[in-house]
Design an enzyme around this catalytic site. Structure first.
Site, PDB file in Angstrom:
ATOM      1  N   LYS A  53       0.837  -1.208   0.000  1.00 21.54           N
ATOM      2  CA  LYS A  53       0.000   0.000   0.000  1.00 21.54           C
ATOM      3  C   LYS A  53       0.872   1.259   0.000  1.00 21.54           C
ATOM      4  O   LYS A  53       0.581   2.229  -0.685  1.00 21.54           O
ATOM      5  CB  LYS A  53      -0.956  -0.038   1.208  1.00 21.54           C
ATOM      6  N   GLN A  97      -5.222  -2.029   9.145  1.00 18.68           N
ATOM      7  CA  GLN A  97      -5.026  -3.351   8.556  1.00 18.68           C
ATOM      8  C   GLN A  97      -5.649  -4.441   9.442  1.00 18.68           C
ATOM      9  O   GLN A  97      -5.344  -4.525  10.630  1.00 18.68           O
ATOM     10  CB  GLN A  97      -3.520  -3.602   8.375  1.00 18.68           C
ATOM     11  N   ASP A 120     -11.707   2.014   3.262  1.00 20.35           N
ATOM     12  CA  ASP A 120     -12.038   0.596   3.093  1.00 20.35           C
ATOM     13  C   ASP A 120     -13.540   0.419   2.858  1.00 20.35           C
ATOM     14  O   ASP A 120     -13.997  -0.659   2.482  1.00 20.35           O
ATOM     15  CB  ASP A 120     -11.657  -0.188   4.367  1.00 20.35           C
TER      16      ASP A 120
END
Ligand code: NDP
Length: 285
Positions: A53, A97, A120
């Site tokens: 990322k 995460q 997300d």
């Protein structure tokens, strides 16, 4: 024999488009999008995802801010960091995460990320917005699948779409996106009575199960588009999808490989969400 959908190539073209838009944002408004990535503990797979990322941010020209916290971080310490990031104007997107260590409630964390920075698209506000078709952010994996289908030129409208899997992060939002594109959508799960019959009807078949090689060629309609979200690590260390590629590729018109299909798309779509967040949060669209 099917056409193999090249997820790496599609993801590269998405990232290149974002890179151009990011440069324009900087030139016109002096804005550089910023993504905060939080990782708690030292799970090796999570570490790889976070590094990828970071690399993608560098590539498209975003600032990335990494917060690597020790395994023993408490829920309230993590919430404190999230509150700080929610109020930090340099940060457009916040990604925590997953999975988190067991002593931290993932839902509490997701619910405390500002919906405006929830790149997300896991926050209930964003999940609701996806449901009604009025959204800024799409969850990255299903959004990536939509890009892959678009790359085939196959129109979803009126097609029989079968999604195997009903998780909150893949199966359910996937089904909603196909419905928004006017597919006729069936969702299968572990209690589905005749999975083969359901799959066999699909013009577009999405497998998001987590069971290696569950979907075989004889479960697939001739000419179907088959997208394999599954990423299963076998005992020999190899990655394998939910679809048995060898038999399925003899029947499908288009199929994604594992690796090199859906996987690379997820990060590209995260970059897309971060760019959108930068524009929305700064009233630039
Ligand atoms: P979950 O475990 O959360 O969900 C799996 C779903 O599959 C559940 O709805 C379950 O049904 C269903 N299922 C399980 N066994 C069967 C079966 N035998 N027949 C039919 N349905 C079944 O997984 P995720 O959605 O998080 O992930 C699915 C796969 O996608 C995994 O391999 C994961 O690694 C991969 N993945 C890949 C990503 C990428 O970037 N490429 C990103 C995210 C996930 P029930 O609800 O009844 O239990």
């Amino acid at each position: 024999m099917s056409n193999i959908i090249d997820g790496k190539a599609v993801s590269q073209s998405v990232k290149d488009r974002i890179k151009v838009e990011a440069a324009q944002l900087k030139e016109k408004y002096g804005v550089t999008a910023g993504l905060a990535v939080i990782i708690v503990g030292d799970d090796p797979a999570s570490r790889i995802y976070v590094n990828n990322k970071k690399k993608a941010c560098e590539y498209v020209g975003f600032d990335s801010y990494e917060y690597a916290l020790p395994e023993e971080t408490t829920e309230s310490e993590l919430l404190e960091l999230i509150s700080k990031l929610n109020n930090d104007d340099r940060i457009d997107g916040i990604l925590c995460q997953l999975p988190l260590p067991k002593h931290i409630d993932e839902n509490v964390i997701i619910n405390n990320i500002s919906p405006y920075k929830d790149v997300d698209a896991f926050h209930p506000v964003n999940v609701g917005k996806i449901m009604i078709g009025d959204y800024n952010f799409l969850p990255c994996t299903p959004a990536g699948v939509m890009e892959l289908i678009a790359s085939t030129g196959v129109d979803i409208k009126g097609k029989e779409c079968v999604v195997v899997g009903r998780s909150n992060i893949v199966g359910k939002p996937m089904s909603m996106l196909l419905l928004h594109k006017s597919g006729t959508v069936t969702i299968c799960h572990s209690k589905t009575k005749d999975l083969k019959a359901e799959c066999k009807r699909a013009d577009i078949l999405i497998a998001a199960v987590g069971v290696p090689n569950l979907i075989k060629g004889d479960m697939i309609k001739e000419g179907a588009v088959v997208i394999d979200v599954g990423m299963n690590r076998l005992d020999n260390g190899k990655l394998c999808g939910d679809v048995e590629f060898e038999s399925a590729s003899k029947v499908a018109s288009y199929i994604t490989p594992v690796p090199g299909g859906v996987g690379p798309m997820t990060i590209a779509m995260l970059m897309q969400n971060t760019l959108t967040a930068a524009k929305v949060n700064r009233n630039l669209i």
